[in-house]
Design a protein around this motif. Structure first.
Motif, short mmCIF file in Angstrom:
data_model
loop_
_atom_site.label_atom_id
_atom_site.label_comp_id
_atom_site.label_asym_id
_atom_site.label_seq_id
_atom_site.Cartn_x
_atom_site.Cartn_y
_atom_site.Cartn_z
N PHE A 57 16.36 -3.21 -3.88
CA PHE A 57 15.33 -3.58 -2.90
C PHE A 57 13.99 -2.94 -3.23
CE2 PHE A 57 13.12 -2.09 0.95
CZ PHE A 57 12.66 -3.31 1.43
N ALA A 58 13.99 -1.63 -3.50
CA ALA A 58 12.74 -0.92 -3.75
C ALA A 58 12.08 -1.40 -5.04
CB ALA A 58 12.99 0.59 -3.81
N THR A 59 12.86 -1.61 -6.09
CA THR A 59 12.28 -2.03 -7.36
C THR A 59 11.67 -3.42 -7.27
OG1 THR A 59 13.91 -0.67 -8.54
CG2 THR A 59 12.73 -2.34 -9.81
N VAL A 60 12.41 -4.36 -6.70
CA VAL A 60 11.90 -5.73 -6.58
C VAL A 60 10.67 -5.77 -5.69
CG1 VAL A 60 12.44 -8.05 -5.77
CG2 VAL A 60 14.13 -6.76 -7.07
N TRP A 61 10.71 -5.04 -4.58
CA TRP A 61 9.56 -5.06 -3.67
C TRP A 61 8.32 -4.47 -4.33
CZ3 TRP A 61 9.38 -6.68 1.57
CH2 TRP A 61 8.16 -6.41 2.22
N GLN A 62 8.49 -3.34 -5.02
CA GLN A 62 7.32 -2.72 -5.64
C GLN A 62 6.75 -3.56 -6.75
OE1 GLN A 62 7.64 0.81 -8.25
NE2 GLN A 62 6.33 1.87 -6.77
N LEU A 63 7.60 -4.20 -7.56
CA LEU A 63 7.09 -5.01 -8.66
C LEU A 63 6.44 -6.30 -8.18
CD1 LEU A 63 9.96 -4.60 -11.29
CD2 LEU A 63 7.76 -3.40 -11.19
N THR A 64 6.82 -6.78 -7.01
CA THR A 64 6.28 -8.05 -6.53
C THR A 64 5.22 -7.88 -5.45
OG1 THR A 64 8.14 -8.21 -4.96
CG2 THR A 64 8.37 -9.31 -7.11
N LEU A 65 5.45 -6.96 -4.51
CA LEU A 65 4.56 -6.82 -3.36
C LEU A 65 3.81 -5.50 -3.31
CD1 LEU A 65 6.85 -8.44 -0.62
CD2 LEU A 65 4.98 -9.50 -1.89
N GLY A 66 4.21 -4.52 -4.12
CA GLY A 66 3.49 -3.25 -4.13
C GLY A 66 3.98 -2.28 -3.07
N ARG A 67 3.10 -1.89 -2.18
CA ARG A 67 3.41 -0.87 -1.17
C ARG A 67 4.51 -1.36 -0.23
NH1 ARG A 67 -1.68 1.56 1.85
NH2 ARG A 67 -1.93 2.41 -0.24
N GLY A 68 5.34 -0.41 0.23
CA GLY A 68 6.44 -0.75 1.11
C GLY A 68 5.98 -1.30 2.44
N PRO A 69 6.87 -1.98 3.16
CA PRO A 69 6.44 -2.63 4.42
C PRO A 69 5.98 -1.65 5.48
CG PRO A 69 8.82 -2.81 4.10
CD PRO A 69 8.26 -2.28 2.82
N LEU A 70 6.75 -0.60 5.76
CA LEU A 70 6.33 0.36 6.78
C LEU A 70 5.13 1.17 6.31
CD1 LEU A 70 9.70 1.72 8.25
CD2 LEU A 70 8.11 0.04 9.23
N GLU A 71 5.07 1.49 5.05
CA GLU A 71 3.91 2.21 4.53
C GLU A 71 2.64 1.36 4.67
OE1 GLU A 71 7.45 4.10 2.95
OE2 GLU A 71 6.80 2.02 3.06
N ARG A 72 2.76 0.08 4.39
CA ARG A 72 1.61 -0.80 4.52
C ARG A 72 1.18 -0.94 5.98
NH1 ARG A 72 2.15 -6.45 1.51
NH2 ARG A 72 2.47 -4.92 -0.15
N LEU A 73 2.16 -1.03 6.87
CA LEU A 73 1.85 -1.16 8.29
C LEU A 73 1.14 0.08 8.82
CD1 LEU A 73 2.07 -2.64 11.01
CD2 LEU A 73 4.36 -1.64 11.26
N ILE A 74 1.64 1.26 8.49
CA ILE A 74 1.02 2.50 8.98
C ILE A 74 -0.37 2.67 8.37
CG2 ILE A 74 1.20 5.01 8.94
CD1 ILE A 74 4.14 4.78 9.34
N ASN A 75 -0.51 2.36 7.10
CA ASN A 75 -1.83 2.47 6.48
C ASN A 75 -2.84 1.55 7.17
OD1 ASN A 75 -3.55 3.36 4.06
ND2 ASN A 75 -3.65 1.14 3.91
N ARG A 76 -2.42 0.38 7.58
CA ARG A 76 -3.32 -0.52 8.29
C ARG A 76 -3.65 0.01 9.67
NH1 ARG A 76 -1.53 -6.62 8.01
NH2 ARG A 76 -1.76 -5.99 5.81
N MET A 77 -2.71 0.68 10.31
CA MET A 77 -2.94 1.21 11.66
C MET A 77 -3.85 2.42 11.67
SD MET A 77 0.94 0.79 13.17
CE MET A 77 0.53 1.44 14.79
N ILE A 78 -3.84 3.21 10.60
CA ILE A 78 -4.66 4.42 10.58
C ILE A 78 -5.92 4.22 9.76
CG2 ILE A 78 -2.59 5.84 10.79
CD1 ILE A 78 -2.88 6.59 7.86
N ARG A 79 -6.16 3.02 9.26
CA ARG A 79 -7.34 2.78 8.44
C ARG A 79 -8.60 3.01 9.28
NH1 ARG A 79 -7.35 -3.01 6.09
NH2 ARG A 79 -5.47 -2.12 5.14
N PRO A 80 -9.57 3.77 8.76
CA PRO A 80 -10.80 4.00 9.53
C PRO A 80 -11.58 2.72 9.71
CG PRO A 80 -11.03 4.86 7.31
CD PRO A 80 -9.59 4.46 7.46
#
Length: 500
Positions: free
Chosen positions: A318-341
């Motif tokens: 799961f981690a390898t396919v996701w990183q090679l195709t979509l990059g950042r993980g789903p929860l990491e992407r969500l939190i980064n969007r929530m804390i973005r200045p």
């Protein structure tokens, strides 16, 4: 970039260690047997996880370190938001009622406790980390003993559990975070730093575990308070256990950095582990849900290691396919969007673009603000009727197409323009010329001269014939006063300034 891969690889190993600690079944006792090494995963992966959180905190604040106060203020706001999100999400995972002590709520307090240390140099951060290792475990353990007559960790209401009584007391675990913060400020891509981390880790592990074991084994009552303060058992929370865990974490991090920066082939082979570490929050949360599906017995009374093997293999894929195709993980992407200045809004431009706006650029905003109509429209070069000296159609000005004017061939340049070749400078056509003191004004082209005010002794001469016929009075001027066929005479008086 390679240093980030090395940190992700170490974080991936920490996540795998948590999997082993929660679902692993130790069938053999020998260290070099297939499962004899499982005891290494008791307590140490979570400490490595906290140490790497400090490294991530250094990466997160590297743009403002050490003196960009504005950027640091922005990053502190992001850290506070991240802490709030981790606290809420951690308690959501806790409410799944698995037999796993979720570390995320304690992480939230660790990040908040690290805020005062973001501007410190690595040496100062390491000094504070050493002080925390020496002092804070005693504070936590003695407080537990005073409250519960035991130093064993236990759940309690927040924030008491996260700070003092839980498996991951933030007051003492701040030492892990500070060590990671100091390491993250170092140039970790250098081989000297990587080797130094390995050597320092080996020394710290030997001193911590060795000194603690020697002191604990020499006690008469190993189950009393003194034994609780010198134990090196997993999650005992003593100074000796924490120093040993820091040493193990530094060795793992140094080795991962050395391997991934120096050997490209190994960096490729370790991609499943580094991909797992890159989305550690997502993978950690999914493994809590996986344990909830398996049930409590999978943790307390494991019958096989196949659930552990399935979890590891599924995580790698799961981690390898996701990183090679979509990059950042789903929860990491969500939190980064929530804390973005919040991005600053660009200033409003005038004139507005699109149909309906003015046909020129650079209009002033005027005293009424950027949205008000300017009081005076700027005139393009050459005036609103095009450049001077052109006989064709005038260029369009800010008010539309200029009217067409038929100009005689002898029209002179505009005021302030250079004279025509072979002619002296003369005033702008049509502007009155102020006479010199005591002299009469020169006659304008096609007009009779007027007497000066108060000068009645000299009558005005008769109007000369125009270029196409006699004067309006019908009198033919003398032949000496006939206008030449060429351009009109040029006055010798200096040009007057343009009218205001």
């Amino acid at each position: 970039m390679n240093r980030i891969v090395g940190v992700d690889t170490a974080r991936g190993l920490a996540v795998l260690g948590m999997f082993v600690a929660h679902l692993g079944m130790e069938r053999h006792v020998g260290f070099f047997t297939p499962t004899g090494w499982f005891f290494v995963a008791d307590g140490r992966p979570s400490a490595l996880f906290a140490l790497l959180a400090g490294v991530g905190l250094a990466f997160m604040t590297r743009r403002g370190y050490p003196d960009d106060l504005v950027e640091l203020r922005v990053q502190r706001t992001r850290i506070i938001k991240r802490s709030a999100i981790l606290f809420v999400f951690g308690w959501f995972l806790t409410f799944l009622l698995t037999p796993v002590a979720v570390i995320l709520p304690s992480y939230a307090f660790l990040f908040l406790l690290a805020l005062p240390f973001l501007r410190l140099r690595p040496t100062a951060v390491f000094a504070w980390a050493g002080a925390a290792v020496l002092v804070m475990p005693q504070v936590v353990l003695l407080t537990r003993w005073a409250l519960f007559s035991s130093t064993e960790p236990r759940f309690d209401v927040p924030p008491i559990g996260e700070l003092l009584t839980g498996y991951y007391p933030a007051l003492s675990w701040t030492a892990y975070l500070l060590v990671g913060l100091g390491v993250g400020r170092l140039p970790m891509q250098r081989i000297k730093v990587q080797v130094a981390l390995i050597c320092a880790g080996v020394s710290a592990a030997a001193v911590g575990y060795g000194a603690g074991y020697v002191l604990w084994s020499g006690l008469d009552d190993q189950n009393g308070l003194a034994g609780s303060l010198t134990s090196v058992e997993a999650h005992s929370g003593t100074t000796f256990e924490m120093a040993g865990n820091i040493g193990v974490g530094l060795v793992v991090l140094g080795l991962c950095l050395l391997v991934t920066t120096q050997v490209k082939a190994l960096r490729v082979l370790l991609t499943p582990i580094s991909a797992t570490g890159a989305m550690s929050l997502t993978v950690y949360s999914l493994h809590i849900v996986y344990i909830r599906i398996l049930g409590d017995d999978a943790v307390w009374y494991p019958q096989s290691n196949w659930p552990l093997i399935a979890l590891i293999l599924g995580t790698f894929v799961f981690a390898t396919v996701w990183q090679l195709t979509l990059g950042r993980g789903p929860l990491e992407r969500l939190i980064n969007r929530m804390i973005r200045p919040r991005q600053p809004q660009p200033p409003q431009q005038w004139p507005p673009a699109g149909p309906g706006g003015p046909a020129w650029s650079g209009a002033p905003t005027g005293p009424r603000g950027p949205g008000a109509q300017p009081a005076h429209a700027p005139v393009p070069a050459g005036g609103p009727y095009g450049p001077p000296g052109t006989n064709g159609p005038a260029a369009a000005g800010p008010y539309g197409q200029a009217p067409q004017h038929q100009t005689p061939q002898h029209q002179t340049p505009q005021y302030g323009a250079p004279p025509l070749p072979g002619q002296p400078a003369q005033p702008q056509y049509g502007f009155p010329v102020q006479p010199r003191s005591g002299q009469a004004a020169p006659p304008q082209y096609g007009q009779a001269a007027r007497p000066q005010y108060g000068d009645q002794s000299r009558p005005a001469p008769a109007a000369p014939a125009g270029p196409t016929g006699p004067s309006p009075s019908g009198q033919q001027p003398p032949s000496s006063q006939q206008w030449p066929s060429g351009p009109p005479p040029v006055p010798t008086y200096p040009p007057a300034p343009p009218p205001r």
